[in-house]
Design an enzyme around this catalytic site. Structure first.
Site, mmCIF file in Angstrom:
data_model
loop_
_atom_site.group_PDB
_atom_site.id
_atom_site.type_symbol
_atom_site.label_atom_id
_atom_site.label_comp_id
_atom_site.label_asym_id
_atom_site.label_seq_id
_atom_site.Cartn_x
_atom_site.Cartn_y
_atom_site.Cartn_z
ATOM 1 N N TYR A 59 0.868 -1.188 0.000
ATOM 2 C CA TYR A 59 0.000 0.000 0.000
ATOM 3 C C TYR A 59 0.904 1.238 0.000
ATOM 4 O O TYR A 59 1.530 1.556 1.002
ATOM 5 C CB TYR A 59 -0.901 0.029 1.238
ATOM 6 C CG TYR A 59 -1.992 -1.023 1.303
ATOM 7 C CD1 TYR A 59 -2.381 -1.752 0.179
ATOM 8 C CD2 TYR A 59 -2.662 -1.268 2.499
ATOM 9 C CE1 TYR A 59 -3.391 -2.701 0.260
ATOM 10 C CE2 TYR A 59 -3.674 -2.214 2.581
ATOM 11 C CZ TYR A 59 -4.030 -2.925 1.457
ATOM 12 O OH TYR A 59 -5.032 -3.865 1.539
ATOM 13 N N LEU A 209 -18.257 -1.133 2.710
ATOM 14 C CA LEU A 209 -18.974 -0.037 2.050
ATOM 15 C C LEU A 209 -18.772 -0.094 0.539
ATOM 16 O O LEU A 209 -18.976 0.904 -0.161
ATOM 17 C CB LEU A 209 -18.496 1.310 2.605
ATOM 18 C CG LEU A 209 -18.794 1.507 4.089
ATOM 19 C CD1 LEU A 209 -18.198 2.821 4.581
ATOM 20 C CD2 LEU A 209 -20.296 1.472 4.347
ATOM 21 N N ARG A 211 -16.141 0.043 -1.004
ATOM 22 C CA ARG A 211 -15.114 1.050 -1.327
ATOM 23 C C ARG A 211 -15.691 2.453 -1.433
ATOM 24 O O ARG A 211 -15.157 3.310 -2.123
ATOM 25 C CB ARG A 211 -14.402 0.669 -2.624
ATOM 26 C CG ARG A 211 -13.805 -0.719 -2.563
ATOM 27 C CD ARG A 211 -13.449 -1.242 -3.920
ATOM 28 N NE ARG A 211 -12.899 -2.596 -3.833
ATOM 29 C CZ ARG A 211 -11.631 -2.872 -3.580
ATOM 30 N NH1 ARG A 211 -10.768 -1.918 -3.392
ATOM 31 N NH2 ARG A 211 -11.216 -4.113 -3.502
ATOM 32 N N GLY A 212 -16.799 2.693 -0.787
ATOM 33 C CA GLY A 212 -17.409 4.020 -0.808
ATOM 34 C C GLY A 212 -18.687 4.060 -1.625
ATOM 35 O O GLY A 212 -19.523 4.942 -1.446
ATOM 36 N N SER A 215 -21.540 4.067 0.612
ATOM 37 C CA SER A 215 -21.404 4.988 1.752
ATOM 38 C C SER A 215 -22.555 5.977 1.834
ATOM 39 O O SER A 215 -22.797 6.583 2.868
ATOM 40 C CB SER A 215 -20.090 5.774 1.628
ATOM 41 O OG SER A 215 -20.164 6.664 0.520
ATOM 42 N N GLY A 216 -23.248 6.155 0.703
ATOM 43 C CA GLY A 216 -24.291 7.174 0.672
ATOM 44 C C GLY A 216 -23.762 8.514 0.191
ATOM 45 O O GLY A 216 -24.523 9.468 0.028
HETATM 46 N N1 LIG Z 1 -7.489 -8.307 1.390
HETATM 47 C C1 LIG Z 1 -7.770 -7.551 0.361
HETATM 48 O O1 LIG Z 1 -7.714 -7.984 -0.800
HETATM 49 C C2 LIG Z 1 -8.174 -6.116 0.579
HETATM 50 C C3 LIG Z 1 -8.624 -5.360 -0.509
HETATM 51 C C4 LIG Z 1 -8.997 -4.038 -0.273
HETATM 52 C C5 LIG Z 1 -8.928 -3.516 1.002
HETATM 53 N N2 LIG Z 1 -8.468 -4.271 2.041
HETATM 54 C C6 LIG Z 1 -8.351 -3.720 3.419
HETATM 55 O O2 LIG Z 1 -9.648 -3.426 3.899
HETATM 56 C C7 LIG Z 1 -9.735 -2.049 4.251
HETATM 57 C C8 LIG Z 1 -11.120 -1.525 3.950
HETATM 58 O O3 LIG Z 1 -11.382 -1.665 2.564
HETATM 59 P P1 LIG Z 1 -11.869 -0.482 1.658
HETATM 60 O O4 LIG Z 1 -11.204 0.765 2.130
HETATM 61 O O5 LIG Z 1 -11.709 -0.857 0.260
HETATM 62 O O6 LIG Z 1 -13.401 -0.524 1.908
HETATM 63 P P2 LIG Z 1 -14.570 0.355 2.460
HETATM 64 O O7 LIG Z 1 -14.469 0.463 3.923
HETATM 65 O O8 LIG Z 1 -15.728 -0.294 1.829
HETATM 66 O O9 LIG Z 1 -14.427 1.785 1.747
HETATM 67 C C9 LIG Z 1 -13.701 2.824 2.303
HETATM 68 C C10 LIG Z 1 -13.934 4.098 1.513
HETATM 69 O O10 LIG Z 1 -15.308 4.452 1.553
HETATM 70 C C11 LIG Z 1 -15.466 5.875 1.651
HETATM 71 N N3 LIG Z 1 -16.326 6.214 2.814
HETATM 72 C C12 LIG Z 1 -17.363 7.051 2.793
HETATM 73 N N4 LIG Z 1 -17.972 7.102 3.985
HETATM 74 C C13 LIG Z 1 -17.288 6.303 4.783
HETATM 75 C C14 LIG Z 1 -17.447 5.959 6.144
HETATM 76 N N5 LIG Z 1 -18.424 6.444 6.891
HETATM 77 N N6 LIG Z 1 -16.574 5.120 6.686
HETATM 78 C C15 LIG Z 1 -15.572 4.607 5.924
HETATM 79 N N7 LIG Z 1 -15.394 4.900 4.614
HETATM 80 C C16 LIG Z 1 -16.251 5.739 4.042
HETATM 81 C C17 LIG Z 1 -14.074 6.443 1.796
HETATM 82 O O11 LIG Z 1 -13.716 6.976 0.534
HETATM 83 P P3 LIG Z 1 -13.658 8.552 0.348
HETATM 84 O O12 LIG Z 1 -12.789 9.045 1.473
HETATM 85 O O13 LIG Z 1 -13.065 8.723 -0.999
HETATM 86 O O14 LIG Z 1 -15.063 9.035 0.464
HETATM 87 C C18 LIG Z 1 -13.193 5.274 2.131
HETATM 88 O O15 LIG Z 1 -11.895 5.382 1.602
HETATM 89 C C19 LIG Z 1 -8.613 -1.368 3.465
HETATM 90 O O16 LIG Z 1 -8.200 -0.167 4.062
HETATM 91 C C20 LIG Z 1 -7.559 -2.425 3.493
HETATM 92 O O17 LIG Z 1 -6.847 -2.362 4.726
HETATM 93 C C21 LIG Z 1 -8.107 -5.570 1.834
#
Ligand SMILES: NC(=O)c1ccc[n+]([C@@H]2O[C@H](COP(=O)([O-])OP(=O)(O)OC[C@H]3O[C@@H](n4cnc5c(N)ncnc54)[C@H](OP(=O)(O)O)[C@@H]3O)[C@@H](O)[C@H]2O)c1
Length: 333
Positions: A59, A209, A211-212, A215-216
């Protein structure tokens, strides 16, 4: 003392906060982020009782680990379990080159990770993907060796399918499987989740979420430089319009409970079972607050039914990754 709810990372694993913090978006993938706000978000998460912090050595090519190290200065390291993924190979422009989970590579990766994180051990260490060129027994054997030497506490997997989970678990207990799981990504319910349950392996859910998208706050106009989401099938064209319509249906259910869409979507994953731990990618404090609110929402059977009517299984338009990445997912085979 805070009242953070706890869950167990696998039947033999450690206790962790019921919600984890995923740090990827603080250094990579989702367009520009603000280091000061990212660190403030990590501190706020710890203060709220979050004890599970997830990263990957790729990352931001190590930048995310360095950011976490900075955030954990001053005695905070021992308050968290660090979950680290390894194995993804990238070039200087950030392009994906493949994957390497040979035993020698595993030991090389962790040597760098320990330095970057400024710690003498990783709490949960996992290959980010299953390397098709290396038997999972060999990769897991290398992690087991690191456990024996004290560099790693627990083995995890990521995006592994049921058969791989069984094979890995036969070599060394798997604490958790990190895998995408959300209202619009329910593929694990058929085979993978039941396998985890049989073996006593927890699920740390990412993309809760989507990836957002769920999120709404996502709108068709978004899409900054360096934001991978613009290249993901669910964020494109007609699929995006259809998926945003699902979000609007969810918004009505959330409104009836006085919650935000993000809080409702996270609460739904929390309600899937005590062995499912959402790892939320909050990168700003207000996002973290919405995630923490999910712990208090307490969905009723009627709420759950209304959520599933708004977003029935299989309702999402588009795959969760592009075709090239779908092809390397052991979990999708
Ligand atoms: N094992 C794997 O293959 C894999 C793959 C992907 C991720 N991961 C891990 O899982 C974690 C979470 O995944 P993710 O970031 O893709 O998924 P997520 O939690 O579904 O999406 C996070 C994104 O959603 C937006 N968002 C809007 N409102 C939010 C809220 N209230 N709370 C949190 N996010 C909000 C943000 O984007 P904006 O700031 O642009 O609005 C944020 O960057 C990653 O950080 C990583 O550590 C693992």
């Amino acid at each position: 003392m805070n009242a953070m709810k706890l869950r167990t990372l696998g039947s033999r694993g450690p206790q962790v906060s019921a919600i984890g913090l995923g740090c990827m978006g603080m250094s990579d993938a989702y367009g520009p982020a603000d280091d000061a706000e990212s660190i403030a978000t990590i501190h706020a998460a710890l203060d709220a009782g979050i004890t599970l912090v997830d990263t990957g050595d790729f990352y931001g090519m190590g930048a995310n680990e360095l950011l976490i190290r900075e955030a954990l200065r001053g005695g905070r390291r021992d308050r968290v379990l660090l979950s680290v993924k390894f194995g993804a190979l990238r070039d200087p422009a950030g392009q994906w080159l493949g994957f390497d989970a040979r035993p020698a590579a595993v030991k090389n990766f962790i040597a760098y990770t320990l330095k970057r994180l400024g710690t003498d051990h990783i709490d949960v260490y996992r290959p980010a993907r299953v390397d098709p060129a290396v038997p999972i027994e060999d990769t897991v054997g290398a992690v087991a060796d690191l456990v024996q030497k004290g560099y790693v506490r627990h083995l995890g997997l990521s995006e592994a399918g049921a058969e791989t989970i069984r094979r890995a678990h036969a070599v060394h207990p798997v604490a958790d499987l990190q895998i995408e799981y959300s209202l619009i990504s329910r593929g694990i319910e058929r085979d993978i989740l039941p396998t985890c349950r049989r073996l006593g392996v927890a699920v740390t859910a990412y993309g809760v979420l989507s990836r957002g998208l769920l999120s709404g706050y996502w709108s068709a106009q978004r899409g900054e430089k360096g934001d991978w989401r613009g290249h993901m099938p669910r964020f494109q064209g007609e699929s995006l319009q259809r998926n945003l319509a699902l979000v609007e249906a969810l918004r009505r259910v959330a409104g009836a409970r006085g919650a935000t869409v993000a809080t409702l979507a996270i609460a739904w994953v929390l309600a899937r079972g005590d062995d499912v731990i959402p790892v939320i990618g909050a990168r700003r404090r207000p996002q973290l607050d919405e995630a923490l609110a999910a712990l208090e929402l307490g969905l009723t059977a009627d709420d759950l039914a209304a959520i599933e009517r708004a977003v029935p299984p299989g309702a999402a338009a588009g795959d969760r990754y592009n075709a090239q990445q779908m092809a390397v997912l052991d979990s999708e085979k």
